[in-house]
Design a protein around this motif. Structure first.
Motif, PDB file in Angstrom:
ATOM      1  N   GLN A   1      92.621  78.481   4.771  1.00  0.00           N
ATOM      2  CA  GLN A   1      93.807  77.799   5.285  1.00  0.00           C
ATOM      3  C   GLN A   1      94.170  76.663   4.337  1.00  0.00           C
TER       4      GLN A   1
ATOM      5  N   ASN B   1      97.134  68.550   1.531  1.00  0.00           N
ATOM      6  CA  ASN B   1      96.505  67.782   2.608  1.00  0.00           C
ATOM      7  C   ASN B   1      95.141  68.331   2.989  1.00  0.00           C
ATOM      8  N   GLU B   2      95.041  69.633   2.968  1.00  0.00           N
ATOM      9  CA  GLU B   2      93.795  70.239   3.457  1.00  0.00           C
ATOM     10  C   GLU B   2      93.642  71.636   2.869  1.00  0.00           C
TER      11      GLU B   2
ATOM     12  N   ARG C   1     105.643  69.628   6.699  1.00  0.00           N
ATOM     13  CA  ARG C   1     104.252  70.083   6.687  1.00  0.00           C
ATOM     14  C   ARG C   1     104.246  71.612   6.656  1.00  0.00           C
TER      15      ARG C   1
ATOM     16  N   THR D   1     101.810  74.996   6.535  1.00  0.00           N
ATOM     17  CA  THR D   1     100.465  75.542   6.746  1.00  0.00           C
ATOM     18  C   THR D   1     100.479  77.028   6.409  1.00  0.00           C
TER      19      THR D   1
ATOM     20  N   SER E   1     101.944  68.967   2.260  1.00  0.00           N
ATOM     21  CA  SER E   1     103.053  68.095   2.663  1.00  0.00           C
ATOM     22  C   SER E   1     104.111  68.146   1.574  1.00  0.00           C
TER      23      SER E   1
ATOM     24  N   SER F   1      97.833  80.500   5.828  1.00  0.00           N
ATOM     25  CA  SER F   1      96.481  81.029   6.008  1.00  0.00           C
ATOM     26  C   SER F   1      96.450  82.487   5.575  1.00  0.00           C
TER      27      SER F   1
ATOM     28  N   VAL G   1      96.999  73.441   3.856  1.00  0.00           N
ATOM     29  CA  VAL G   1      98.029  72.601   4.474  1.00  0.00           C
ATOM     30  C   VAL G   1      98.629  71.712   3.393  1.00  0.00           C
TER      31      VAL G   1
END
Length: 222
Positions: A52, A68-69, A6, A8, A56, A10, A54
């Motif tokens: 942000q 994912n986001e 994962r 992340t 995978s 930002s 995210v």
């Protein structure tokens, strides 16, 4: 089970002109939203912008990343925005906005339409079943009755029929709510939907019916 990593990421941006927002808008994020912002928000400053992402990343040979986001937020200061031509624009607007892969939301904290003061509004843009819709719920538009009824009576709303008093007949103060649901996608078969209401206080109506004038009245329209 496939193991995944994962990731992340930002980023934040310092204040910049709203005219530059296209430089930072993610290219695959509801392009109709950017088109609407570019066409309708014509002045002001973007503040406290952040995004942000995210991802995978599966293990294995392909290792194709999956989104994912994706979400972001920013403030708006001293904005001028048009929402439905030829209605007058909102000016001096301040608010906060947020976006995800599913759409865009704007909460208005203050602004004005001509000499009406706007205390609160919600704006949303959502892609639904191949159609992207803009919704606006502006309430707390407070100011002269003549201005408020002029907006409700003017194009494209034309909510005051020929049998009702027209803007030039009114004096007093109005507290108005305006709700819009508009298509943004070209060729959208669904029409735009508009409703409005106004509570009038200290109302005077003169020159509508010869020999009969109203003073210090109260009316609910819509």
């Amino acid at each position: 089970n496939v193991n995944t990593t994962r990731i992340t990421s930002s980023a934040t941006l310092s204040d910049f002109s709203v005219s530059s927002i296209g430089r930072y808008w993610p290219s695959n994020l509801v392009p109709e939203v950017l088109d609407w912002i570019s066409a309708n928000i014509t002045a002001g400053t973007v503040t406290n912008a952040g995004v942000q992402i995210v991802l995978s990343l599966p293990s294995g040979a392909s290792r194709s990343p999956r989104l994912n986001e994706l979400r972001g937020s920013f403030g708006l200061s001293d904005i001028s925005v048009s929402y439905l031509s030829p209605m007058p624009p909102v000016t001096g607007l301040s608010g906060t906005a947020g976006f995800t892969e599913e759409g865009f939301d704007l909460t208005v904290h203050s602004g004005g339409v001509e000499d009406l003061f706007l205390t609160s509004a919600k704006v949303g843009i959502r892609p639904l079943s191949g159609s992207t819709r803009l919704t606006v719920d502006a309430h707390g538009l407070r100011g002269p009755v003549a201005t408020a009824t002029g907006i409700l009576a003017g194009p494209p709303l034309e909510l005051l029929g020929p049998g009702l008093p027209q803007p030039q007949h009114f004096s007093g103060t109005a507290d108005t709510r305006l709700v819009l649901d508009l298509p943004l996608s070209s060729g959208d078969p669904e029409p735009f939907n508009v409703s409005g209401s106004s509570t009038l206080e200290g109302v005077g109506v003169t020159g509508w019916v010869k020999g009969y004038d109203l003073s210090d009245g109260a009316l609910d329209l819509g």
